[in-house]
Design an enzyme around this catalytic site. Structure first.
Site, PDB file in Angstrom:
ATOM      1  CD  GLU A   1      33.502 -27.522 -10.463  1.00  0.00           C
ATOM      2  OE1 GLU A   1      33.957 -27.797 -11.582  1.00  0.00           O
ATOM      3  OE2 GLU A   1      33.544 -28.308  -9.502  1.00  0.00           O
TER       4      GLU A   1
ATOM      5  CE1 TYR B   1      28.102 -37.366 -14.167  1.00  0.00           C
ATOM      6  CE2 TYR B   1      28.766 -37.530 -11.857  1.00  0.00           C
ATOM      7  CZ  TYR B   1      28.373 -36.768 -12.939  1.00  0.00           C
ATOM      8  OH  TYR B   1      28.270 -35.397 -12.819  1.00  0.00           O
TER       9      TYR B   1
ATOM     10  CG  LEU C   1      34.958 -32.866 -12.787  1.00  0.00           C
ATOM     11  CD1 LEU C   1      35.511 -34.093 -12.059  1.00  0.00           C
ATOM     12  CD2 LEU C   1      33.580 -33.169 -13.355  1.00  0.00           C
TER      13      LEU C   1
ATOM     14  CE  LYS D   1      31.280 -36.308 -15.033  1.00  0.00           C
ATOM     15  NZ  LYS D   1      30.973 -34.892 -14.799  1.00  0.00           N
TER      16      LYS D   1
END
Length: 295
Positions: A181, A33, A206, A148
């Site tokens: 992250e 996505y 990511l 992702k």
């Protein structure tokens, strides 16, 4: 207002939109996505987001549903039909519908869903002005975080832990005590020398499009950026902390767990970065991250 979505080649009322029970995204999280921010009715870094979508599809060997140009035109139409001035567009591509089997099926058409939602910029600007609190949480995700994927359960668990703690976000910690992250953001610190430090792009994180935009915008800021892992201790002792994301752009962090960062207010460097992003999204060129995604 009845919202309109684009589902597998057709514009349809969102209340009527549906996916097949044997869609592999539903059964296996076999899909990817993107979320593209919309500000002033225009896509922000839309090209960069679609480039990253293409990369995720290649990594999972999912066929592209259409060209980037065609998808961008559909995105603009979905934004127009839903009268979104400020908000975001969600794009999801799954491998498609096939009888349940773990192995990838052959000759299956990918499934595509695109929809848009408004989100006023007021909350983002208030967070940027006041700063946000975060917590740290174990990173329990799979090893290919650079894709992702729609498989976000571990991210949801971390985000829920932050919500229950009254915080905005959770910065996730790997087995070596290093920050990877946020659950839906990239993590940054400013060290005592004024350098920006963030984890390098790789399988562990990511590569955020807003992260890439900040690196490109740094030509204007003139700050030193160091791409390396940093520890929980460095995070708590940092001069400043901030995060980047498509929805929040750049947000200063003023508290980590029970530790106040600096004087508990957004620092001067974080504030400059926020201001730079605001000028960027209001300008003519909003595709500065294009061509800079991980190969």
């Amino acid at each position: 207002m009845n919202r309109i979505a684009f589902v597998n080649g057709q514009y349809t009322a969102q209340t009527m939109a549906a996916v097949h029970v044997e869609d592999r995204g539903y059964q296996f999280s076999d899909g990817v996505y993107e979320v593209i921010p919309v500000m002033g009715g225009k896509q922000i870094d839309g090209i960069g987001h679609l480039e990253r979508l293409d990369r995720s599809l290649r990594e999972l060997k999912i066929a592209r549903p259409m060209s980037d140009r065609a998808m961008s035109m559909i995105i603009d139409e979905v934004v127009r039909r839903n009268r979104v001035r400020d908000g975001w567009v969600y794009i999801q591509v799954t491998r498609g519908v096939s009888p349940r089997d773990h192995a990838f099926p052959k000759d299956v058409e990918p499934a595509l869903v695109i929809y848009a939602r408004p989100k006023p910029a007021t909350a983002r600007r208030q967070n940027a002005e006041n700063g946000v609190a975060i917590i740290t949480a174990p990173d329990q995700r799979w090893a290919r975080r650079d894709i992702k994927t729609v498989s976000l359960l571990a991210n949801c668990i971390a985000k829920q832990a932050a919500k229950e703690a009254g915080a905005y976000e959770a910065f996730m910690v790997d087995g070596d005590g290093m920050i990877t992250e946020g659950s839906s953001t990239n993590a940054w610190i400013v060290d005592q020398e004024g350098r920006l430090i963030t984890r390098p792009a790789g399988n562990e994180i990511l590569n955020g499009i807003t992260r890439l935009a900040l690196i490109a915008l740094n030509q204007e800021l003139g700050l030193e950026i160091v791409e390396r892992p940093f520890s929980v201790e460095e995070l708590r002792d940092a001069r400043e902390v901030f995060l980047t994301s498509a929805s929040g752009l750049a947000l200063p962090v003023v508290k980590v767990d029970d530790k106040v960062i600096g004087n508990g207010r957004p620092g001067s460097i974080s504030t400059r970065i926020v201001e730079t992003f605001e000028r960027y999204v209001s300008g003519a060129d909003t595709n500065i991250a294009a061509g800079k995604t991980v190969a």
